[in-house]
Design an enzyme around this catalytic site. Structure first.
Site, PDB file in Angstrom:
ATOM      1  N   ASP A  52      34.847  43.669  47.262  1.00  0.00           N
ATOM      2  CA  ASP A  52      33.420  43.536  46.941  1.00  0.00           C
ATOM      3  C   ASP A  52      33.086  44.457  45.765  1.00  0.00           C
ATOM      4  O   ASP A  52      33.316  45.665  45.839  1.00  0.00           O
ATOM      5  CB  ASP A  52      32.571  43.890  48.167  1.00  0.00           C
ATOM      6  CG  ASP A  52      32.882  42.944  49.329  1.00  0.00           C
ATOM      7  OD1 ASP A  52      33.317  41.804  49.048  1.00  0.00           O
ATOM      8  OD2 ASP A  52      32.714  43.335  50.491  1.00  0.00           O
ATOM      9  N   ASP A  64      36.894  39.755  39.677  1.00  0.00           N
ATOM     10  CA  ASP A  64      36.153  38.940  38.713  1.00  0.00           C
ATOM     11  C   ASP A  64      35.193  39.820  37.917  1.00  0.00           C
ATOM     12  O   ASP A  64      34.506  39.339  37.031  1.00  0.00           O
ATOM     13  CB  ASP A  64      35.352  37.868  39.453  1.00  0.00           C
ATOM     14  CG  ASP A  64      34.441  38.494  40.490  1.00  0.00           C
ATOM     15  OD1 ASP A  64      34.974  39.047  41.471  1.00  0.00           O
ATOM     16  OD2 ASP A  64      33.207  38.464  40.311  1.00  0.00           O
ATOM     17  N   LYS A 102      25.578  46.516  41.353  1.00  0.00           N
ATOM     18  CA  LYS A 102      24.324  47.252  41.114  1.00  0.00           C
ATOM     19  C   LYS A 102      24.619  48.740  41.019  1.00  0.00           C
ATOM     20  O   LYS A 102      25.409  49.263  41.824  1.00  0.00           O
ATOM     21  CB  LYS A 102      23.371  47.038  42.295  1.00  0.00           C
ATOM     22  CG  LYS A 102      22.410  45.907  42.113  1.00  0.00           C
ATOM     23  CD  LYS A 102      21.332  46.038  43.163  1.00  0.00           C
ATOM     24  CE  LYS A 102      20.558  44.773  43.322  1.00  0.00           C
ATOM     25  NZ  LYS A 102      19.759  44.778  44.538  1.00  0.00           N
ATOM     26  N   GLU A 109      48.019  44.278  52.429  1.00  0.00           N
ATOM     27  CA  GLU A 109      46.892  43.667  51.714  1.00  0.00           C
ATOM     28  C   GLU A 109      45.589  44.144  52.347  1.00  0.00           C
ATOM     29  O   GLU A 109      45.381  43.981  53.549  1.00  0.00           O
ATOM     30  CB  GLU A 109      46.945  42.135  51.755  1.00  0.00           C
ATOM     31  CG  GLU A 109      45.854  41.558  50.859  1.00  0.00           C
ATOM     32  CD  GLU A 109      45.547  40.076  51.021  1.00  0.00           C
ATOM     33  OE1 GLU A 109      44.717  39.575  50.254  1.00  0.00           O
ATOM     34  OE2 GLU A 109      46.117  39.434  51.924  1.00  0.00           O
TER      35      GLU A 109
END
Ligand SMILES: C[S@@+](CC[C@H](N)C(=O)[O-])C[C@H]1O[C@@H](n2cnc3c(N)ncnc32)[C@H](O)[C@@H]1O
Length: 345
Positions: free
Chosen positions: A105, A141, A109, A30
């Site tokens: 992450d 997400d 942008k 992971e």
């Protein structure tokens, strides 16, 4: 209490996982494990597999370590290390059964997208490290990150989606991590991507340029140092004066000698080496003792011995070689081709 946290430094290159876990079993990795709950869940529910959880953040690993130690699972280990670096250093080709990434992450942008861990080079690296039929699962997400990832995996051409649709929103039975719970509680969708490796993949040379650790052959992973004898027996101040200062750019590598500290018989050089996506900062030591000068990596710092790190030592040597007439090499672990090329210039 026994700790399940392994140190990158102790693992070195290509550790023997069979030995570490005390048994041979499929390895599940992971990347970006956060508080460690997914890796714990995976290890707890699959006693037949070996699980490794990694995260780049010191603070996060500290918290995960507490949880993982408490869980006390013999088939789980954690390491603080960056994800792509772990794939380069810790795992042989075709050695991973599965790789999970939960909520990496997203860097949404436009100007930040190149910071994403997933990119074309990463996909080749992952493709090389996975076993045939091994798979990758990512939860995010960000629909933008999901679409971007699908595009990259489809392009590389050795992966096949695990599902009919390349992105799914519903994945019953898959553990909902802290970030998953956060988005679900806000009523927001989660995007899952899953790919299986169908055939072997050749790592192209541009990927090796991007991840310079891939260029190191097992037998040549050695810290560079050079010991020379200088007949003139110079003072440390004289040596300091002739050392290279500032930035040296050669063969897509940047060596930057930032600052110099000297005491009685030693000079320390704060050095940065940038090669592809890898940036390493460390100290070079020049230790002078009775006509002998040792140029080496200071023991307090521990860069990976890439070509750039070898070059940072060789450049210094070449400056000394050109300045002192009677200089003899006593010992040298620096790559010969780099030293010879620099001396020719
Ligand atoms: C948004 S959090 C998700 C944590 C956890 N997976 C979850 O779902 O709750 C992202 C995690 O990835 C780690 N991370 C970010 N970039 C990484 C990288 N390149 N390699 C390894 N870990 C990374 C961060 O430190 C952080 O713990």
């Amino acid at each position: 209490m026994k700790t399940f946290l392994l140190k990158e430094k102790d693992l070195g290159f290509f550790p023997d996982w069979e030995d570490i876990f005390g048994r041979k079993a499929p390895i599940y990795l992971e990347i970006g494990m956060g508080n460690g709950e997914f890796s714990i869940w995976l290890a707890q529910n699959n006693p037949h597999i070996n699980v490794i959880g990694i995260d780049v953040s010191k603070e996060i690993i500290r918290k995960a370590e507490r949880k993982v130690n408490k869980a006390n699972l013999e088939n789980l280990r954690i390491v603080r290390i960056e994800g792509a670096k772990a794939l380069c250093k810790l795992f042989n080709p075709q050695s991973l059964m599965a790789v999970f990434m939960n909520f990496p992450d997203p860097w949404t942008k436009k100007s930040h997208k190149e910071r994403r861990i997933i990119n074309d080079a990463f996909c080749y690296l992952l493709g090389d490290r996975l076993e045939i039929e091994g798979y990758f699962i990512m939860a995010t997400d960000s629909l933008d990150y999901a679409n971007y990832t699908v595009e990259i995996f489809e392009k590389v051409g050795v992966f096949k989606s695990l599902w009919e649709k390349s992105i799914i929103n519903d994945f019953p039975g898959y553990y909902k991590t802290k970030y998953a719970r956060k988005w679900i509680s806000m009523g927001l969708p989660i995007y899952y991507i899953g790919y299986k490796k169908m055939k072997t993949i050749e790592i192209p040379s541009w990927v090796k340029d991007f991840y310079p650790l891939l260029k190191l052959e097992k037998e040549e992973i050695i810290m560079p140092y050079i010991i020379v004898e200088i007949k003139e027996d110079p003072k440390i101040e004289e040596v300091l004066k002739i050392l290279p200062k500032g930035i040296y750019e050669r063969n897509n590598k940047i060596v930057n000698y930032l600052s110099f500290y000297s005491k009685e018989n030693e000079i320390l050089i704060d050095t940065v080496v940038v090669e592809g996506s890898l940036r390493q900062r460390f100290f070079i030591s020049l230790y002078l003792n009775d006509h002998k000068l040792k140029i080496s990596i200071h023991e307090a710092t521990d860069p990976d011995p890439t070509y750039g790190v070898h070059e940072s030592i060789a450049i210094i040597f070449s400056y000394l070689y050109k300045r002192f007439n009677e200089l003899k090499i006593l010992q040298n672990t620096c790559k010969k081709e780099i030293v010879e090329e620099l001396l020719k210039q």
